[in-house]
Design a protein around this motif. Structure first.
Motif, short mmCIF file in Angstrom:
data_model
loop_
_atom_site.label_atom_id
_atom_site.label_comp_id
_atom_site.label_asym_id
_atom_site.label_seq_id
_atom_site.Cartn_x
_atom_site.Cartn_y
_atom_site.Cartn_z
N LEU A 1 2.27 1.57 -3.49
CA LEU A 1 1.23 2.04 -4.40
C LEU A 1 0.99 3.54 -4.22
O LEU A 1 0.84 4.27 -5.20
N GLY A 2 0.97 4.00 -2.99
CA GLY A 2 0.79 5.43 -2.74
C GLY A 2 1.92 6.26 -3.33
O GLY A 2 1.67 7.31 -3.93
N LEU A 3 3.16 5.78 -3.19
CA LEU A 3 4.29 6.50 -3.78
C LEU A 3 4.20 6.53 -5.30
O LEU A 3 4.51 7.55 -5.93
N ILE B 1 1.44 6.41 -7.08
CA ILE B 1 0.34 7.32 -7.46
C ILE B 1 0.82 8.77 -7.37
O ILE B 1 0.54 9.57 -8.27
N ILE B 2 1.56 9.10 -6.33
CA ILE B 2 2.08 10.47 -6.19
C ILE B 2 3.03 10.79 -7.34
O ILE B 2 2.97 11.86 -7.95
N ARG B 3 3.90 9.84 -7.69
CA ARG B 3 4.84 10.06 -8.80
C ARG B 3 4.10 10.22 -10.12
O ARG B 3 4.45 11.09 -10.92
N CYS B 4 3.07 9.45 -10.35
CA CYS B 4 2.31 9.56 -11.59
C CYS B 4 1.61 10.91 -11.67
O CYS B 4 1.57 11.52 -12.75
N CYS C 1 0.84 -1.22 0.00
CA CYS C 1 0.00 0.00 0.00
C CYS C 1 0.86 1.26 0.00
O CYS C 1 0.55 2.23 -0.70
N ILE C 2 1.94 1.25 0.76
CA ILE C 2 2.85 2.40 0.76
C ILE C 2 3.49 2.57 -0.62
O ILE C 2 3.57 3.69 -1.15
#
Length: 81
Positions: A41-43, A45-48, A38-39
Motif C-alpha cells: 500500500l505504501g508503494l 501511494i508513493i507511485r500515485c 502495508c508495504i
C-alpha cells in the motif's frame, strides 16, 4: 507516607507469563501478511503521488492513432486470422 510503585510488580515477569504472550504460527503468518500488504500500500501511494505530480512522464510516446495507422498498413499479421 509510603510510596508504592505500580510498575515494579509488573516489571518482573515470570517465564510462564512471558510464554503466555508468544504468538502462534497463524498469528505470525497473519502479521506477516498484513505487514506485506502495508508495504505494498505504501508503494502504491508513493507511485500515485509521483503520477499526480508529473502525469505526462508516465504516458507512452506512441498514441492510439499511431497504432491504428500501423493496423491499416497491414503490419499486424495476427489481424489476418
Amino acid at each position: 507516607m509510603s510510596s508504592t510503585y505500580c510498575g515494579n510488580s509488573s516489571a518482573k515477569m515470570s517465564v510462564n507469563e512471558v510464554s503466555a504472550f508468544s504468538l502462534t504460527l497463524e498469528q505470525k503468518t497473519g502479521f506477516a501478511f498484513v505487514g506485506i500488504l502495508c508495504i505494498f500500500l505504501g508503494l502504491l501511494i508513493i507511485r500515485c503521488f509521483k503520477i499526480l505530480l508529473d502525469p505526462y512522464s508516465s504516458m507512452p510516446s506512441s498514441t492510439w492513432e499511431d497504432e491504428v495507422e500501423e493496423f491499416d498498413k497491414g503490419t499486424f499479421e495476427h489481424a489476418l486470422a
